[in-house]
Scaffold this active site. Structure first.
Site, PDB file in Angstrom:
ATOM      1  N   GLY A  95       8.972   6.564   1.263  1.00 24.73           N
ATOM      2  CA  GLY A  95       8.755   5.734   2.447  1.00 24.73           C
ATOM      3  C   GLY A  95       7.300   5.401   2.664  1.00 24.73           C
ATOM      4  O   GLY A  95       6.847   5.249   3.801  1.00 24.73           O
ATOM      5  N   ALA A  96       6.538   5.309   1.558  1.00 26.81           N
ATOM      6  CA  ALA A  96       5.141   4.883   1.597  1.00 26.81           C
ATOM      7  C   ALA A  96       4.257   5.832   2.405  1.00 26.81           C
ATOM      8  O   ALA A  96       3.194   5.433   2.879  1.00 26.81           O
ATOM      9  CB  ALA A  96       5.018   3.463   2.144  1.00 26.81           C
ATOM     10  N   SER A 101       9.490   7.266  -5.028  1.00 26.34           N
ATOM     11  CA  SER A 101       8.420   6.494  -4.399  1.00 26.34           C
ATOM     12  C   SER A 101       7.325   7.431  -3.887  1.00 26.34           C
ATOM     13  O   SER A 101       6.770   8.204  -4.663  1.00 26.34           O
ATOM     14  CB  SER A 101       9.001   5.612  -3.299  1.00 26.34           C
ATOM     15  OG  SER A 101       8.077   4.643  -2.881  1.00 26.34           O
TER      16      SER A 101
END
Length: 548
Positions: A125-126, A212
């Site tokens: 989620g960055a 991610s």
């Protein structure tokens, strides 16, 4: 018929009575009780514990602390709130500061499981968004560990950690050093190491996996000296510590941007106790710059703090020399960014102007100036000819961002790991199962996060939403991932795999192309070598023209 009904009922009662269940489990903080239910397979059961605290409620801009003991039996049957963060529309906040909880799935057969391999998942989620349970639709949580645990016969754990300003804001010095989210991840992994034996797990066989930002988090955990002896293996899906968005090299500058809002970092105003989360449009301009391309806006990320990360990530891979490591990307991972940077890419009718490609390249190569931009443009348009097709231009732009943001850093990390490895093995993959998102162009491959539904077995829980080929892909990935967690070799374990996956070495750079058509041709070499060489060697050696 009545007799048949009685027999079925009796069989059900007998199975229920014989169901293997941990019941109440004693942890370092006290007793916890989850829930037990049957799962697919003959005499297969699952114990699930949701919302076990692994640390105390957080103090702002401080490392996590041990959770105080509780009395009685803690009912661990519901997910706890995610850590405080902006909502998806960036219009308000959601979550709680009391958020350091984890969830556990433990599979059993006729008898209780013992010494199972353990897989700890870090969400993506960055570093801005997300939670240990993932997105939810009608109580179908994305990061539900049931399918992995049952099909692979492993224990699955998902962990919450702080994100956004509360997880990663840093003054660049000892006042507020940052990396609080990484410390949370570490605290969760350490809790698992200390307590998982009581749940039937092997504390000396922990695999950390993530996607991610969570994948970069995996890489950070592997190379940090603070995890020595805690982690046996790691899997990074679409993210490593070397990604351009994974490290903020100038955290002070960003911290000073939010200073007017939060009285922050540079004056005597107890910043780390009273910081105000970015809320609403009046504050958002202070919290997120309007840079192009989108990847340059991801500035709330880990920093080299001299503690959790004592040096630049590229110099710390020696700490993972005895850790087995899988890392890979989706073949069009960058599409999620390209769709925002160059919207015409997703318009099948309208062409994407060549000038859009030039603008994007100029933005990505700004640190190297005109020379870097010209060289990158020449490299990526070499196959175009005089009249490139509409789709060729669009695809090239997606490949450009995929290479820059994900693929090249991942290949570099794999090379780094293989070059310093002692007992640790290295494996590389490319996930190329075409995206199922409606409306995407026909040439589209696997977008960012497309792999998650297969790793978490959604084709088996949502039968009508998937075709048999999707269940094949899910079966392949769960088999490779859980075999690896058991033995350090994705080919060896309880689950059958379709193709032998060779190790990645510094000489042959072999990788596995994962999709539903896997055969002997799925083993390939030197993933996009020409472009990896350009970014990692040719471009990297150009002189900088500005401070990034």
């Amino acid at each position: 018929m009545a007799m048949l009904g009685l027999l079925v009922a009796a069989a059900f009662c007998l199975a229920s009575a014989n169901a293997a269940s941990l019941g109440v489990v004693l942890t370092e903080g006290g007793m916890v009780e989850g829930k037990t239910y049957s799962v697919s397979g003959l005499f297969r059961y699952m114990d699930v514990f949701l919302g076990i605290p692994f640390a105390a409620p957080t103090k702002r801009f401080e490392k996590p602390e041990p959770h105080p003991e509780w009395s009685g039996v803690l009912m661990a049957k519901k997910y706890k709130s995610r850590c405080m963060q902006m909502n998806l529309l960036q219009s308000g906040i959601r979550g709680s500061e009391d958020c350091l909880y984890l969830n556990i799935w433990v599979p059993h057969g006729r008898t209780l499981s013992t010494d199972l391999p353990v897989m700890v998942y870090l969400f993506g989620g960055a570093f801005l968004l997300g939670g240990a349970q993932g997105a939810n639709f009608l109580d179908n949580y994305l990061y539900d560990g049931e399918q992995i645990a049952n099909r692979g016969n492993v224990i699955v754990v998902t962990i919450n950690y702080r994100v956004g300003t509360l997880g990663f804001l840093s003054s660049g010095d000892s006042k507020a050093p940052g990396n609080y989210g990484l410390w949370d991840q570490h605290a969760g992994i350490a809790w698992v190491h200390r307590n998982i034996k009581a749940f039937g797990g092997d504390p000396d066989n922990i695999t950390v996996f993530g996607e991610s930002a969570g994948a970069a988090g995996v890489n950070f955990q592997l190379i940090s000296p603070h995890n020595k002896g805690l982690i046996r293996r790691g899997i990074s899906q679409s993210g490593v510590a070397l990604c351009p968005w994974a490290i903020n090299k100038n955290p002070r500058a960003f911290a000073e941007q939010v200073r007017p809002i939060s009285c922050i970092l540079v004056e005597n105003c107890k910043i780390y106790k009273t910081v105000v989360l970015c809320m609403g449009s009046s504050c958002m301009m202070n919290c997120f710059s309007d840079q192009y391309p989108i990847v340059h806006n991801l500035v709330l990320s880990p920093v080299v703090d001299g503690d959790f990360l004592p040096d630049e990530p590229g110099k710390l891979f020696v700490n993972a020399a005895d850790i087995d490591y899988i890392a890979g990307v989706n073949d069009m991972d960058g599409h999620i960014f390209t769709g925002l940077d160059v919207p015409s890419v997703n318009q099948p009718i309208w062409p994407t102007p060549v000038d859009d490609a030039k603008l994007l390249i100029n933005a990505l190569t700004r640190d190297k100036g005109e020379q870097g931009a010209e060289m990158a443009y020449k490299e990526y348009t070499a196959s175009w000819g005089d009249k490139p097709s509409k789709d060729e231009i669009k695809r090239t732009i997606v490949e450009l961002e995929t290479d820059y943001i994900f693929l090249v850093p991942t290949q570099t990390a794999l090379y780094q790991h293989a070059s310093v490895a002692k007992t640790g093995r290295t494996y590389s993959y490319l996930f190329s199962q075409a995206s199922r998102m409606p409306g995407f162009p026909s040439w589209m491959g696997a977008d960012h996060a497309d792999d998650l539904q297969y790793v978490f077995g959604k084709p088996f829980t949502n039968l009508l939403a998937y075709w048999p080929r999707h269940r094949d892909v899910s079966d392949y990935m769960i088999s490779y991932w859980t075999n690896f967690a058991k033995t350090g070799d994705p080919n060896t374990g309880e689950s059958k795999v379709p193709v032998h996956w060779p190790t990645f070495t510094t000489s042959d750079h072999q990788y596995l192309d994962i999709n539903h058509k896997m055969n002997s041709n799925s083993v390939k070499q030197k993933m996009r070598l020409r472009f990896v060489n350009f970014w990692a060697n040719v471009y990297a050696n150009l002189p900088n023209v500005r401070d990034s």
